[in-house]
Motif scaffolding. Sequence first.
Motif, PDB file in Angstrom:
ATOM      1  N   ALA A  44      -1.404   2.818   1.116  1.00  0.00           N
ATOM      2  CA  ALA A  44      -1.142   3.016   2.543  1.00  0.00           C
ATOM      3  C   ALA A  44      -0.408   1.847   3.170  1.00  0.00           C
ATOM      4  O   ALA A  44       0.314   2.012   4.160  1.00  0.00           O
ATOM      5  N   ASP A  45      -0.572   0.655   2.605  1.00  0.00           N
ATOM      6  CA  ASP A  45       0.029  -0.540   3.197  1.00  0.00           C
ATOM      7  C   ASP A  45       1.130  -1.139   2.335  1.00  0.00           C
ATOM      8  O   ASP A  45       1.532  -2.287   2.522  1.00  0.00           O
ATOM      9  N   GLU A  46       1.636  -0.366   1.364  1.00  0.00           N
ATOM     10  CA  GLU A  46       2.745  -0.836   0.544  1.00  0.00           C
ATOM     11  C   GLU A  46       4.079  -0.543   1.233  1.00  0.00           C
ATOM     12  O   GLU A  46       4.225   0.475   1.909  1.00  0.00           O
ATOM     13  N   VAL A  47       5.039  -1.445   1.073  1.00  0.00           N
ATOM     14  CA  VAL A  47       6.369  -1.211   1.615  1.00  0.00           C
ATOM     15  C   VAL A  47       6.993  -0.009   0.902  1.00  0.00           C
ATOM     16  O   VAL A  47       6.990   0.061  -0.327  1.00  0.00           O
ATOM     17  N   VAL A  48       7.498   0.935   1.672  1.00  0.00           N
ATOM     18  CA  VAL A  48       8.027   2.167   1.102  1.00  0.00           C
ATOM     19  C   VAL A  48       9.323   1.935   0.346  1.00  0.00           C
ATOM     20  O   VAL A  48       9.531   2.472  -0.742  1.00  0.00           O
ATOM     21  N   GLU A  97       5.499  -0.784  10.943  1.00  0.00           N
ATOM     22  CA  GLU A  97       5.599  -1.388   9.626  1.00  0.00           C
ATOM     23  C   GLU A  97       6.141  -0.334   8.662  1.00  0.00           C
ATOM     24  O   GLU A  97       5.747   0.833   8.732  1.00  0.00           O
ATOM     25  N   PRO A  98       7.044  -0.722   7.750  1.00  0.00           N
ATOM     26  CA  PRO A  98       7.652   0.250   6.821  1.00  0.00           C
ATOM     27  C   PRO A  98       6.729   0.602   5.660  1.00  0.00           C
ATOM     28  O   PRO A  98       7.081   0.492   4.496  1.00  0.00           O
ATOM     29  N   THR A  99       5.515   1.011   5.994  1.00  0.00           N
ATOM     30  CA  THR A  99       4.505   1.420   5.026  1.00  0.00           C
ATOM     31  C   THR A  99       4.074   2.850   5.351  1.00  0.00           C
ATOM     32  O   THR A  99       4.325   3.336   6.457  1.00  0.00           O
ATOM     33  N   PRO A 100       3.431   3.552   4.434  1.00  0.00           N
ATOM     34  CA  PRO A 100       2.973   4.912   4.757  1.00  0.00           C
ATOM     35  C   PRO A 100       2.132   4.976   6.024  1.00  0.00           C
ATOM     36  O   PRO A 100       2.347   5.832   6.881  1.00  0.00           O
ATOM     37  N   SER A 101       1.175   4.065   6.159  1.00  0.00           N
ATOM     38  CA  SER A 101       0.320   4.088   7.351  1.00  0.00           C
ATOM     39  C   SER A 101       1.115   3.720   8.596  1.00  0.00           C
ATOM     40  O   SER A 101       0.956   4.332   9.655  1.00  0.00           O
ATOM     41  N   GLY A 102       1.999   2.736   8.478  1.00  0.00           N
ATOM     42  CA  GLY A 102       2.789   2.318   9.628  1.00  0.00           C
ATOM     43  C   GLY A 102       3.790   3.371  10.053  1.00  0.00           C
ATOM     44  O   GLY A 102       3.982   3.618  11.246  1.00  0.00           O
ATOM     45  N   LEU A 103       4.433   4.012   9.083  1.00  0.00           N
ATOM     46  CA  LEU A 103       5.427   5.031   9.404  1.00  0.00           C
ATOM     47  C   LEU A 103       4.777   6.289   9.971  1.00  0.00           C
ATOM     48  O   LEU A 103       5.342   6.953  10.841  1.00  0.00           O
TER      49      LEU A 103
END
Length: 265
Positions: A44-48, A97-103
């Motif tokens: 969830a917090d990895e950069v996509v 943030e460009p992460t799954p959770s952020g996006l």
Amino acid sequence: MRYVARVTAVVALAATAAGATTYVTAGAEGPPPPPAVEVGALGADEVVSPINEQLAPSGQGLRYARQVNGQRAACLVERGWPEGTAPIPEGADAVFEPTPSGLRAYAEAAGFGFATMWVSPEAQAHQVTAAVNAEWIGALDDSERARYGADSLECMQSAEANAAALVAGPSSQRVAELMAANDWVAAHPQVVTATEAWAQCMADAGYDATTPESFRDSFADFGVTIDDDEATAEIAAAVTATDCAVAHLWPTTKAVEELALAQLD
């Protein structure tokens, strides 16, 4: 997220028979099929997109805009203009943030960022501010308006020069390499298959979509009055597109991008 812009370069990313990456001039014999990658779950917090993160680090543009706006305002005050002259509300900037959770959080709040620009409270506040500024500037006499225009331009140029380091990106050669790598990733067989799976996920949800880019751009309706219902529809579409990407696309594009970067370096 993929970059829509593409550059025409004299190099093309190719995988050699030994598995290394090389750059060959356009028109040379085509490369062998690219190596397959192992695709795992995407946290969830990895950069996509590690490629996009090198091209434009997350938060870079927002930091630049806020510094420029702040320094410009301070400069105008130093030159005798009222404090708060022509401000741009920070609330108008969307942070993600460009992460799954952020996006996904961004999609829930702003959709693709098109309709919500016009109907969100922040956008409406910005429109009010702009109207107040226009009224204030319009009340100046000709000489004051000319002086304000000159001061505003000089303050903006100075602020932009001071903030330039915040948006210093990779070299032009590195940008060309990264953009070529981006194209290579998009054409990778596993990414093509994953994109088709994303499109099927969208179809199952009732949307006609082929790629995330074209689907997002179909909501770009700048300059047109957009109501709350349209903004709600855009948000719902963006959330669905994000969920389908997390489930079917982004794990693959991330793995293939990591392969491309490893071969570049």
